[in-house]
Write an enzyme that holds these catalytic residues in place. Structure first.
Site, PDB file in Angstrom:
ATOM      1  N   LEU A  33      10.291  -4.390  -7.550  1.00  0.00           N
ATOM      2  CA  LEU A  33       9.339  -5.075  -8.431  1.00  0.00           C
ATOM      3  C   LEU A  33       8.365  -5.959  -7.669  1.00  0.00           C
ATOM      4  CD1 LEU A  33      11.732  -6.061 -11.365  1.00  0.00           C
ATOM      5  CD2 LEU A  33      10.351  -3.997 -11.091  1.00  0.00           C
ATOM      6  N   HIS A  34       7.136  -5.990  -8.182  1.00  0.00           N
ATOM      7  CA  HIS A  34       6.087  -6.850  -7.621  1.00  0.00           C
ATOM      8  C   HIS A  34       5.362  -7.534  -8.772  1.00  0.00           C
ATOM      9  CE1 HIS A  34       3.521  -3.604  -8.914  1.00  0.00           C
ATOM     10  NE2 HIS A  34       4.133  -2.750  -8.109  1.00  0.00           N
ATOM     11  N   HIS A  37       4.454  -5.512 -11.943  1.00  0.00           N
ATOM     12  CA  HIS A  37       5.549  -5.342 -12.906  1.00  0.00           C
ATOM     13  C   HIS A  37       5.799  -6.651 -13.675  1.00  0.00           C
ATOM     14  CE1 HIS A  37       6.889  -2.333  -9.701  1.00  0.00           C
ATOM     15  NE2 HIS A  37       6.770  -1.580 -10.769  1.00  0.00           N
ATOM     16  N   GLY A 149       1.086  -0.006 -17.058  1.00  0.00           N
ATOM     17  CA  GLY A 149      -0.051  -0.441 -16.255  1.00  0.00           C
ATOM     18  C   GLY A 149      -1.136   0.625 -16.181  1.00  0.00           C
ATOM     19  N   VAL A 178      -2.922  -5.068 -11.393  1.00  0.00           N
ATOM     20  CA  VAL A 178      -2.795  -6.314 -10.634  1.00  0.00           C
ATOM     21  C   VAL A 178      -2.975  -5.976  -9.149  1.00  0.00           C
ATOM     22  CG1 VAL A 178      -1.274  -8.248 -10.087  1.00  0.00           C
ATOM     23  CG2 VAL A 178      -1.251  -7.256 -12.383  1.00  0.00           C
ATOM     24  N   SER A 188       4.897  -0.412  -5.343  1.00  0.00           N
ATOM     25  CA  SER A 188       6.172  -0.461  -4.611  1.00  0.00           C
ATOM     26  C   SER A 188       6.049   0.284  -3.290  1.00  0.00           C
ATOM     27  CB  SER A 188       7.268   0.176  -5.451  1.00  0.00           C
ATOM     28  OG  SER A 188       7.279  -0.407  -6.738  1.00  0.00           O
TER      29      SER A 188
HETATM   30  P1  AMP Z   1       6.631   1.986 -11.473  1.00  0.00           P
HETATM   31  O1  AMP Z   1       7.770   1.090 -11.148  1.00  0.00           O
HETATM   32  O2  AMP Z   1       5.714   2.242 -10.331  1.00  0.00           O
HETATM   33  O3  AMP Z   1       7.044   3.224 -12.213  1.00  0.00           O
HETATM   34  O4  AMP Z   1       5.741   1.170 -12.505  1.00  0.00           O
HETATM   35  C1  AMP Z   1       6.264   0.645 -13.697  1.00  0.00           C
HETATM   36  C2  AMP Z   1       5.134   0.156 -14.562  1.00  0.00           C
HETATM   37  O5  AMP Z   1       4.413  -0.850 -13.856  1.00  0.00           O
HETATM   38  C3  AMP Z   1       4.119   1.270 -14.877  1.00  0.00           C
HETATM   39  O6  AMP Z   1       3.671   1.094 -16.211  1.00  0.00           O
HETATM   40  C4  AMP Z   1       3.022   1.002 -13.899  1.00  0.00           C
HETATM   41  O7  AMP Z   1       1.760   1.464 -14.320  1.00  0.00           O
HETATM   42  C5  AMP Z   1       3.051  -0.513 -13.834  1.00  0.00           C
HETATM   43  N1  AMP Z   1       2.416  -0.988 -12.593  1.00  0.00           N
HETATM   44  C6  AMP Z   1       2.693  -0.595 -11.334  1.00  0.00           C
HETATM   45  N2  AMP Z   1       1.878  -1.211 -10.456  1.00  0.00           N
HETATM   46  C7  AMP Z   1       1.053  -2.002 -11.194  1.00  0.00           C
HETATM   47  C8  AMP Z   1      -0.027  -2.876 -10.880  1.00  0.00           C
HETATM   48  N3  AMP Z   1      -0.432  -3.081  -9.620  1.00  0.00           N
HETATM   49  N4  AMP Z   1      -0.646  -3.513 -11.895  1.00  0.00           N
HETATM   50  C9  AMP Z   1      -0.251  -3.315 -13.192  1.00  0.00           C
HETATM   51  N5  AMP Z   1       0.761  -2.513 -13.546  1.00  0.00           N
HETATM   52  C10 AMP Z   1       1.396  -1.852 -12.567  1.00  0.00           C
END
Ligand code: AMP
Length: 283
Positions: A33-34, A37, A149, A178, A188
């Site tokens: 997570l960042h 998230h 996102g 973000v 990630s």
């Molecule tokens: P992931 O863990 O990459 O599957 O992402 C989980 C959720 O976080 C998804 O809806 C992504 O689109 C969102 N997400 C990932 N990176 C970002 C970011 N930099 N800004 C906004 N939402 C994000």
């Protein structure tokens, strides 16, 4: 925050809240997570009585075994971050919990041309994996609202389409991308970049901004060619696609006629790390 790995535990936890008429906001993630998230978590918390997050590195959406193996995993640190944000429930299942019958029987959706372009073209089967896991997670968590996102623009569009086609009782709330201070979209995968690659990575956002500045002034073709040239000048980058497309159909556009519906989307390899980003134009 309660942390569980079994579907039955999710149901048991949510039962009383649901009966009391509480609303559930859900943020599905693959962990590591960042701030991107966590921004979604804050939204889910602010807009609902209860905030639920999931962490599941979904094997069926990886078309490349090595990418799956190298995907960063850090459940203990992630749980701490979620706890700090006031998340109420973390669902972190194992693969057999989500795919008891194995990794076949994926959801088959007719998505028209939405899943044929860009990520769908370069990662065959990716969206069958995404829609399957999101559908299963929605069935388990039964959220009132789910937060996604815009960073994964095509994924967001396809989830909205899935919810529409299947009449799922969930509202999809999109959230802006973000970014790091230098413009790099948080991901990630960024932690897999070398120091030298990390220094080069802001070029991706710079090119998108450059395209945004030229949009409407020079032709779509010229603007796209300009964007591709910026990456060609930097041999560390290998472009998989750079498309200027319609926001809702995701099909390439050739003129700027419908200005408010244009988006530029890109996927590049920087070393062996695949990064995606996008920018809505004229907005
Ligand atoms: P992931 O863990 O990459 O599957 O992402 C989980 C959720 O976080 C998804 O809806 C992504 O689109 C969102 N997400 C990932 N990176 C970002 C970011 N930099 N800004 C906004 N939402 C994000």
């Amino acid at each position: 925050m309660k942390q569980v790995s079994a579907i039955a535990e999710v149901r048991a936890f949510l039962e009383n809240y649901r009966q009391a008429g509480k609303t559930i906001g859900f943020v599905p993630t693959m962990g590591a997570l960042h701030e991107g998230h966590l921004a979604l978590i804050r939204q889910a918390k602010a807009g609902n009585d209860l905030c639920v997050a999931s962490i599941f590195v979904n094997p069926t959406q990886f078309n490349n075994r090595e990418d799956l193996d190298k995907y960063p995993r850090n459940l203990a640190a992630d749980a701490k971050l979620l706890e700090r944000e006031g998340c109420d429930l973390l669902f972190a299942p194992g693969v057999e919990e989500i795919y008891p019958e194995g990794e076949q029987n994926l959801l088959k959706m007719e998505l028209g041309r939405l899943d044929k372009v860009m990520e769908g073209r370069f990662r065959p089967g990716h969206f069958a994996g995404v829609t399957t896991v999101v559908h299963r997670l929605f069935t388990i968590v039964t959220p009132h609202r789910a937060y996604f996102g815009k960073k994964d623009y095509q994924q967001l569009t396809i989830i909205i389409e899935m919810v529409k086609q299947l009449n799922l009782p969930v509202e999809i709330i999109p959230y802006e991308t973000v970014r790091e201070a230098d413009g790099l979209a948080m991901s990630s995968r960024n932690m897999r970049l070398t120091i030298a690659e990390r220094q080069k990575a802001p070029l991706i956002h710079k090119v998108l901004k450059g395209i945004s500045a030229k949009a409407g002034i020079r032709s779509v073709k010229e603007v796209k060619a300009w964007g591709l040239r910026q990456f060609e000048k930097n041999p560390e980058f290998r472009v998989e696609y750079l498309e200027i497309a319609d926001k809702s159909t995701l099909q390439p556009i050739t003129t700027w006629q419908q200005k408010d519906s244009a988006v530029v989307l890109v996927a590049v390899f920087l070393g062996d790390v695949r990064l995606i980003d996008n920018l809505e134009l004229f907005s």
